[in-house]
Design a protein around this motif. Structure first.
Motif, PDB file in Angstrom:
ATOM      1  N   GLU A 107       0.832  -1.202   0.000  1.00  0.00           N
ATOM      2  CA  GLU A 107       0.000   0.000   0.000  1.00  0.00           C
ATOM      3  C   GLU A 107       0.867   1.251   0.000  1.00  0.00           C
ATOM      4  O   GLU A 107       0.635   2.194  -0.776  1.00  0.00           O
ATOM      5  CB  GLU A 107      -0.912  -0.009   1.219  1.00  0.00           C
ATOM      6  N   SER A 108       1.869   1.279   0.870  1.00  0.00           N
ATOM      7  CA  SER A 108       2.754   2.436   0.966  1.00  0.00           C
ATOM      8  C   SER A 108       3.495   2.672  -0.345  1.00  0.00           C
ATOM      9  O   SER A 108       3.621   3.816  -0.808  1.00  0.00           O
ATOM     10  CB  SER A 108       3.752   2.224   2.103  1.00  0.00           C
ATOM     11  N   LEU A 109       3.976   1.598  -0.970  1.00  0.00           N
ATOM     12  CA  LEU A 109       4.708   1.718  -2.230  1.00  0.00           C
ATOM     13  C   LEU A 109       3.814   2.247  -3.344  1.00  0.00           C
ATOM     14  O   LEU A 109       4.193   3.182  -4.076  1.00  0.00           O
ATOM     15  CB  LEU A 109       5.283   0.356  -2.623  1.00  0.00           C
ATOM     16  N   VAL A 110       2.610   1.674  -3.477  1.00  0.00           N
ATOM     17  CA  VAL A 110       1.700   2.088  -4.546  1.00  0.00           C
ATOM     18  C   VAL A 110       1.284   3.540  -4.375  1.00  0.00           C
ATOM     19  O   VAL A 110       1.288   4.327  -5.336  1.00  0.00           O
ATOM     20  CB  VAL A 110       0.466   1.160  -4.577  1.00  0.00           C
ATOM     21  N   LEU A 111       0.936   3.939  -3.159  1.00  0.00           N
ATOM     22  CA  LEU A 111       0.544   5.324  -2.919  1.00  0.00           C
ATOM     23  C   LEU A 111       1.711   6.272  -3.143  1.00  0.00           C
ATOM     24  O   LEU A 111       1.522   7.398  -3.630  1.00  0.00           O
ATOM     25  CB  LEU A 111       0.010   5.479  -1.489  1.00  0.00           C
ATOM     26  N   GLY A 112       2.915   5.814  -2.816  1.00  0.00           N
ATOM     27  CA  GLY A 112       4.085   6.645  -3.057  1.00  0.00           C
ATOM     28  C   GLY A 112       4.342   6.853  -4.541  1.00  0.00           C
ATOM     29  O   GLY A 112       4.630   7.974  -4.979  1.00  0.00           O
ATOM     30  N   LEU A 113       4.225   5.782  -5.305  1.00  0.00           N
ATOM     31  CA  LEU A 113       4.426   5.884  -6.758  1.00  0.00           C
ATOM     32  C   LEU A 113       3.357   6.775  -7.397  1.00  0.00           C
ATOM     33  O   LEU A 113       3.622   7.471  -8.394  1.00  0.00           O
ATOM     34  CB  LEU A 113       4.393   4.493  -7.393  1.00  0.00           C
ATOM     35  N   ALA A 114       2.146   6.746  -6.833  1.00  0.00           N
ATOM     36  CA  ALA A 114       1.060   7.573  -7.361  1.00  0.00           C
ATOM     37  C   ALA A 114       1.055   8.976  -6.756  1.00  0.00           C
ATOM     38  O   ALA A 114       0.198   9.790  -7.108  1.00  0.00           O
ATOM     39  CB  ALA A 114      -0.284   6.892  -7.099  1.00  0.00           C
ATOM     40  N   ASP A 115       1.997   9.234  -5.870  1.00  0.00           N
ATOM     41  CA  ASP A 115       2.095  10.531  -5.187  1.00  0.00           C
ATOM     42  C   ASP A 115       0.802  10.866  -4.455  1.00  0.00           C
ATOM     43  O   ASP A 115       0.308  11.987  -4.519  1.00  0.00           O
ATOM     44  CB  ASP A 115       2.452  11.635  -6.189  1.00  0.00           C
ATOM     45  N   HIS A 116       0.258   9.873  -3.750  1.00  0.00           N
ATOM     46  CA  HIS A 116      -0.984  10.069  -3.007  1.00  0.00           C
ATOM     47  C   HIS A 116      -0.795   9.842  -1.514  1.00  0.00           C
ATOM     48  O   HIS A 116      -1.752   9.512  -0.805  1.00  0.00           O
ATOM     49  CB  HIS A 116      -2.078   9.120  -3.529  1.00  0.00           C
ATOM     50  N   ARG A 117       0.420  10.007  -1.011  1.00  0.00           N
ATOM     51  CA  ARG A 117       0.660   9.879   0.423  1.00  0.00           C
ATOM     52  C   ARG A 117       0.724  11.264   1.045  1.00  0.00           C
ATOM     53  O   ARG A 117       1.540  12.096   0.652  1.00  0.00           O
ATOM     54  CB  ARG A 117       1.988   9.144   0.700  1.00  0.00           C
ATOM     55  N   ALA A 118      -0.164  11.492   2.022  1.00  0.00           N
ATOM     56  CA  ALA A 118      -0.120  12.754   2.761  1.00  0.00           C
ATOM     57  C   ALA A 118       1.030  12.712   3.769  1.00  0.00           C
ATOM     58  O   ALA A 118       1.614  11.660   4.034  1.00  0.00           O
ATOM     59  CB  ALA A 118      -1.443  12.978   3.475  1.00  0.00           C
ATOM     60  N   GLY A 119       1.315  13.855   4.338  1.00  0.00           N
ATOM     61  CA  GLY A 119       2.418  13.925   5.290  1.00  0.00           C
ATOM     62  C   GLY A 119       2.192  13.071   6.522  1.00  0.00           C
ATOM     63  O   GLY A 119       3.150  12.610   7.152  1.00  0.00           O
ATOM     64  N   SER A 120       0.937  12.839   6.878  1.00  0.00           N
ATOM     65  CA  SER A 120       0.621  12.049   8.069  1.00  0.00           C
ATOM     66  C   SER A 120       0.567  10.546   7.794  1.00  0.00           C
ATOM     67  O   SER A 120       0.431   9.752   8.730  1.00  0.00           O
ATOM     68  CB  SER A 120      -0.725  12.495   8.646  1.00  0.00           C
ATOM     69  N   TYR A 121       0.667  10.158   6.514  1.00  0.00           N
ATOM     70  CA  TYR A 121       0.583   8.731   6.187  1.00  0.00           C
ATOM     71  C   TYR A 121       1.796   7.988   6.758  1.00  0.00           C
ATOM     72  O   TYR A 121       2.934   8.455   6.620  1.00  0.00           O
ATOM     73  CB  TYR A 121       0.514   8.511   4.671  1.00  0.00           C
ATOM     74  N   PRO A 122       1.600   6.828   7.383  1.00  0.00           N
ATOM     75  CA  PRO A 122       2.720   6.070   7.955  1.00  0.00           C
ATOM     76  C   PRO A 122       3.507   5.325   6.878  1.00  0.00           C
ATOM     77  O   PRO A 122       3.211   4.172   6.549  1.00  0.00           O
ATOM     78  CB  PRO A 122       2.025   5.085   8.903  1.00  0.00           C
ATOM     79  N   VAL A 123       4.499   5.978   6.323  1.00  0.00           N
ATOM     80  CA  VAL A 123       5.292   5.378   5.247  1.00  0.00           C
ATOM     81  C   VAL A 123       5.985   4.120   5.753  1.00  0.00           C
ATOM     82  O   VAL A 123       6.589   4.112   6.833  1.00  0.00           O
ATOM     83  CB  VAL A 123       6.342   6.383   4.729  1.00  0.00           C
ATOM     84  N   PHE A 124       5.875   3.043   4.975  1.00  0.00           N
ATOM     85  CA  PHE A 124       6.509   1.794   5.372  1.00  0.00           C
ATOM     86  C   PHE A 124       8.013   1.871   5.129  1.00  0.00           C
ATOM     87  O   PHE A 124       8.468   2.302   4.086  1.00  0.00           O
ATOM     88  CB  PHE A 124       5.933   0.620   4.564  1.00  0.00           C
ATOM     89  N   ARG A 125       8.762   1.442   6.119  1.00  0.00           N
ATOM     90  CA  ARG A 125      10.227   1.361   6.008  1.00  0.00           C
ATOM     91  C   ARG A 125      10.643  -0.052   6.381  1.00  0.00           C
ATOM     92  O   ARG A 125      10.216  -0.588   7.396  1.00  0.00           O
ATOM     93  CB  ARG A 125      10.893   2.385   6.930  1.00  0.00           C
ATOM     94  N   PHE A 126      11.496  -0.629   5.542  1.00  0.00           N
ATOM     95  CA  PHE A 126      11.874  -2.029   5.752  1.00  0.00           C
ATOM     96  C   PHE A 126      12.530  -2.234   7.115  1.00  0.00           C
ATOM     97  O   PHE A 126      12.405  -3.299   7.717  1.00  0.00           O
ATOM     98  CB  PHE A 126      12.802  -2.500   4.632  1.00  0.00           C
ATOM     99  N   GLY A 127      13.185  -1.215   7.612  1.00  0.00           N
ATOM    100  CA  GLY A 127      13.805  -1.334   8.918  1.00  0.00           C
ATOM    101  C   GLY A 127      12.802  -1.476  10.049  1.00  0.00           C
ATOM    102  O   GLY A 127      13.153  -1.925  11.153  1.00  0.00           O
TER     103      GLY A 127
END
Length: 226
Positions: A107-127
């Motif tokens: 979900e995080s990757l797709v929204l990032g590629l579509a530039d649809h992540r708001a600043g409050s969205y919890p971006v997934f990090r592999f770490g």
């Protein structure tokens, strides 16, 4: 065929249908939310996070109420059934949190590629993947343990005694969900220091498994009502 293999075969259609429904809901909902602007929260963490608790709970209830009598009536011992039950339930508890983490990553990757992540969205990090997994696992393990234990109480005793046993039977679920969790904003929550919270949850799950074994190891098999 072993009990655990038979359970996986019986549950495979239900698991696949549930997965398809879950993914469909995610795609439709996120697409609809995206039309209003960048997505501010993880819908996957909302829907899959809830599913990681309540699907195992229902599975635990059905595993005892539907399959104990069937397997024993077809020649399996109670010990064989309980061993297969433990392996199947353990697999559910281990796999469901991984599904939550992988779905959040997608979900995080797709929204990032579509530039649809708001600043409050919890971006997934592999770490953070291991931490997310370990914050979903306790609830999944607790809920399936409680589902099995509560149903075992009803199966062993008269209904009114089963009702009285709901409260202690729910302790694994309450510990797993109350002490450790992850919310839709990606915040990792531990009500106590994580090691202590995890230890208490693990203790509740182990005690629940021991109680289930005591309840079902020599229980009389109820006749079918049909």
């Amino acid at each position: 065929m072993s009990v655990v293999a038979s359970l996986f075969r019986l549950w495979r259609p239900m698991i696949l249908w549930f997965a398809a429904i879950l993914v469909t809901i995610e795609v439709v909902a996120v697409a609809a939310i995206s039309t209003a602007g960048p997505v501010r929260f993880s819908f996957w963490l909302v829907v899959a996070g809830s599913a990681a608790k309540y699907w195992p709970l229902v599975a635990g209830i059905l595993l005892v109420s539907m399959y104990l009598r069937t397997f024993v009536a077809n020649g399996r011992t109670r010990h064989e059934f309980l061993r297969g039950l433990a392996l199947f339930a353990g697999s559910v508890a281990l796999v469901f949190p991984a599904v939550v983490v992988v779905g959040h990553a997608v979900e995080s990757l797709v929204l990032g590629l579509a530039d649809h992540r708001a600043g409050s969205y919890p971006v997934f990090r592999f770490g953070d993947a291991a931490a997310e997994y370990l914050h979903v696992l306790p609830a999944a393990a607790g809920f399936i343990t409680s589902g099995i234990l509560i149903t075992a109480g009803f199966y062993r005793f008269r209904p009114w005694i089963g009702v009285l046993l709901i409260a202690p039977g729910a302790l694994p679920a309450l510990a797993g969900d109350g002490l450790i969790k992850i919310d839709d904003s990606g915040e990792l929550i531990a009500r106590l220091p994580y090691a202590i919270a995890l230890t208490l949850t693990a203790a509740a799950v182990v005690l629940g498994c021991v109680a289930t074994h005591r309840l079902l190891r020599d229980v009389a098999i109820k006749r079918s009502t049909t």
